[in-house]
Motif scaffolding. Structure first.
Motif: not given
Length: 326
Positions: A27-31, A235-239, A241-246
């Motif tokens: 999760l932090v790597r995505f950030q 990151e295009n698969f899951g992360y 989409q989570m960011s879009t939801w937030w």
């Protein structure tokens, strides 16, 4: 304003980042990738055309007299860092005084990123609410020639792609799924479109990683760079989409005029094993044992600064008309 980098996973010695290492948390790597993309690509680009709209609250230096004349920090918003910069653009152009708002990628402030989905969601919700508040307060600047590039280019971009970006993404996902279910989209077209979307999204991220390697090379381990390149693809698969939801949730919260910051848990940073400080003993006085490999949040919340390969300590003499934030 300077760049903000994520210190999770790094080791700290005497208040200085001793070794820059990619964190173990996915999760932090995505950030980390997001921060590289945001600062080394987006903000450098906006700065080039004189349209910087945000100086991160973690690290910025201002001419105090101008900030005071413009009204100072507004405590009635959760996006006070961006609100101040947009207001400075507006104030200086309304008053006709020359000014410069610059982003410089060389000085660095290190910060701790959220390590849980819940904490990250709260942060992104707050960022989106802050953006909505800023756009609403300064909407008369949008497409107004009086405010130059910030008003004609930057603010419209933020409205379409940042403020309403998650809504557009949701519509796109919905239309794509409906088209597949109704048979309007052929398998070949679907695969080609998905591949193109992933390629375009990853290309910007990979470019940011490449720019980091060419310009700064703070990640010395080759495997860290390989991991970042892998993160740019997945990151295009899951992360995403989570960011879009937030962000969608943040928009809804903004309509309710939610001004709550929410709580952010801090775990502290990794410290060099051989480093010992009196602070450990003071902290352990009544609280029991303290993990000697962690730095307490109080030692890094205000950020550290570095210039190039060496560290700089910023001091201002009494009466100097400059304020450094935080």
């Amino acid at each position: 304003g300077g760049i903000v980098r994520i210190a999770n996973g790094c080791t700290v010695d005497g208040g200085s980042v001793d070794a820059v290492i990619l964190p173990k948390s996915t999760l932090v790597r995505f950030q980390v990738l997001e921060y590289l993309r945001s600062f080394l690509s987006a903000r450098v680009g906006w700065n080039t055309i004189g349209a910087t709209l945000i100086i991160s609250g973690a690290f910025g230096a201002f001419r105090r007299s101008v900030v005071a004349e413009a009204g100072g920090f507004d405590t009635g918003t959760v996006g006070e860092d961006m609100e101040l910069i947009v207001r400075l653009h507006r104030y200086c152009r309304d008053s006709g005084q020359p000014y410069r708002i610059e982003f410089i990628p060389d000085p660095v402030a290190w910060t701790e990123a959220p390590e849980s989905v819940r904490q990250l969601g709260r942060q992104r919700d707050r960022w989106q609410r802050g953006l909505a508040q800023v756009i609403g307060r300064h909407r008369r600047m949008i497409l107004n020639p009086k405010y130059g590039v910030p008003g004609l280019v930057a603010l419209p971009y933020y409205v379409v792609f940042e403020l309403f970006g998650p809504v557009i993404e949701l519509i796109g996902y919905t239309a794509f799924i409906v088209a597949l279910m109704l048979g309007y989209a052929s398998p070949a077209y679907t695969i080609a479109f998905l591949a193109l979307a992933v390629f375009l999204g990853s290309a910007i991220s990979i470019s940011a990683v490449a720019l980091e390697e060419v310009s700064f090379r703070r990640y010395r381990r080759f495997r860290d760079l390989l991991v970042l390149l892998g993160v740019a693809l997945v990151e295009n698969f899951g992360y995403r989409q989570m960011s879009t939801w937030w962000r969608l949730h943040g928009l809804v919260s903004a309509t309710r005029r939610d001004l709550q910051w929410g709580s952010m848990e801090r775990k502290g940073l990794e410290r060099s094993p051989d480093q010992t400080t009196d602070l450990d003993e003071e902290s352990a006085g009544t609280a029991g044992q303290v993990d000697p490999t962690r730095l307490p949040p109080s030692e890094y919340d205000s950020g550290s600064t570095e210039q190039g390969a060496g560290w700089i300590h910023v001091r201002f003499e009494a009466g100097t008309d400059v304020g450094i934030l935080p």
